[in-house]
Design an enzyme around this catalytic site. Sequence first.
Site, PDB file in Angstrom:
ATOM      1  N   CYS A 192       0.690  -1.142  -0.188  1.00 61.06           N
ATOM      2  CA  CYS A 192       0.144   0.189  -0.010  1.00 61.06           C
ATOM      3  C   CYS A 192       0.964   1.493   0.054  1.00 61.06           C
ATOM      4  O   CYS A 192       1.803   1.931  -0.959  1.00 61.06           O
ATOM      5  CB  CYS A 192      -1.027   0.067   0.733  1.00 61.06           C
ATOM      6  SG  CYS A 192      -2.858   0.745   0.782  1.00 61.06           S
ATOM      7  N   HIS A 195      -3.763  -5.164   1.300  1.00 63.68           N
ATOM      8  CA  HIS A 195      -3.383  -6.335   2.701  1.00 63.68           C
ATOM      9  C   HIS A 195      -2.853  -7.683   2.421  1.00 63.68           C
ATOM     10  O   HIS A 195      -3.504  -8.248   3.036  1.00 63.68           O
ATOM     11  CB  HIS A 195      -3.503  -4.826   3.249  1.00 63.68           C
ATOM     12  CG  HIS A 195      -3.044  -3.502   3.782  1.00 63.68           C
ATOM     13  ND1 HIS A 195      -2.466  -3.365   4.391  1.00 63.68           N
ATOM     14  CD2 HIS A 195      -3.753  -2.778   3.435  1.00 63.68           C
ATOM     15  CE1 HIS A 195      -2.314  -2.112   4.346  1.00 63.68           C
ATOM     16  NE2 HIS A 195      -3.062  -1.719   3.744  1.00 63.68           N
ATOM     17  N   GLU A 218      -1.798  -9.189   4.723  1.00 62.80           N
ATOM     18  CA  GLU A 218      -2.079  -9.367   5.630  1.00 62.80           C
ATOM     19  C   GLU A 218      -2.698  -9.699   6.094  1.00 62.80           C
ATOM     20  O   GLU A 218      -3.361 -10.404   7.831  1.00 62.80           O
ATOM     21  CB  GLU A 218      -0.095  -9.287   7.206  1.00 62.80           C
ATOM     22  CG  GLU A 218      -1.346  -7.305   6.986  1.00 62.80           C
ATOM     23  CD  GLU A 218      -0.653  -6.561   6.231  1.00 62.80           C
ATOM     24  OE1 GLU A 218      -0.586  -5.779   6.503  1.00 62.80           O
ATOM     25  OE2 GLU A 218      -0.528  -6.882   5.346  1.00 62.80           O
TER      26      GLU A 218
END
Length: 207
Positions: free
Chosen positions: A79, A181, A183
């Site tokens: 990002c 993202h 994660e």
Amino acid sequence: MMKIAIFDYGAGNLFSLKAALERNGAEVTIIRDMEDLDRFDGLVLPGVGNFDPAIESVAKGAGRLGKAIDSGMPVMGICLGMEMLFNRSEEGKLEGLKILDGEVVMLPKRKVKVPHMGWNNLKIKGKSRFLKGVKDGSWVYFVHSYRAAPASKKLVVATSDYGTTVPAVVEKGNLVGVQFHPEKSGDVGARMIKNFLAMCEEAKEEK
């Protein structure tokens, strides 16, 4: 076990990113400067913070970062971390790291809700080590107000549609940038993190 550094811009909680990397087999250290970058097998520029303060925090170590990339160290920008790699961003006044040619522009406010928060699917465009084993159409989690506009479309290996075509994954050699993202993207994100760690292992073996 791959030794991975996460650069901390001083902007927010990096726990979920650190935990995701550790779950997938990495030894993770959070760093605040680039002094000892050569101790690590890979670097992650996280997606937390604002453009100008993040650039200011990285700027002192930009030379070391450039040398690490030139030496073959895999770097993943998430990002904001991806956006910083380009020449400039509409979010800030400072210049970007200029590692990738292009700029970062705001999402089309008149067409869509900004920021874009939520799941969206990927259109995989080309060969990618980072996306190995990831199926076309896979869903990933986005939180962003800006998107990259690379000078060369060859950099873009996956896109997503949100009122405009968003370059979701850019890849150039050992450099990977993702607008979403990993994660926070479940099993699909975990697959990508494993692929990044595999890239780190390959680069280590080649040294």
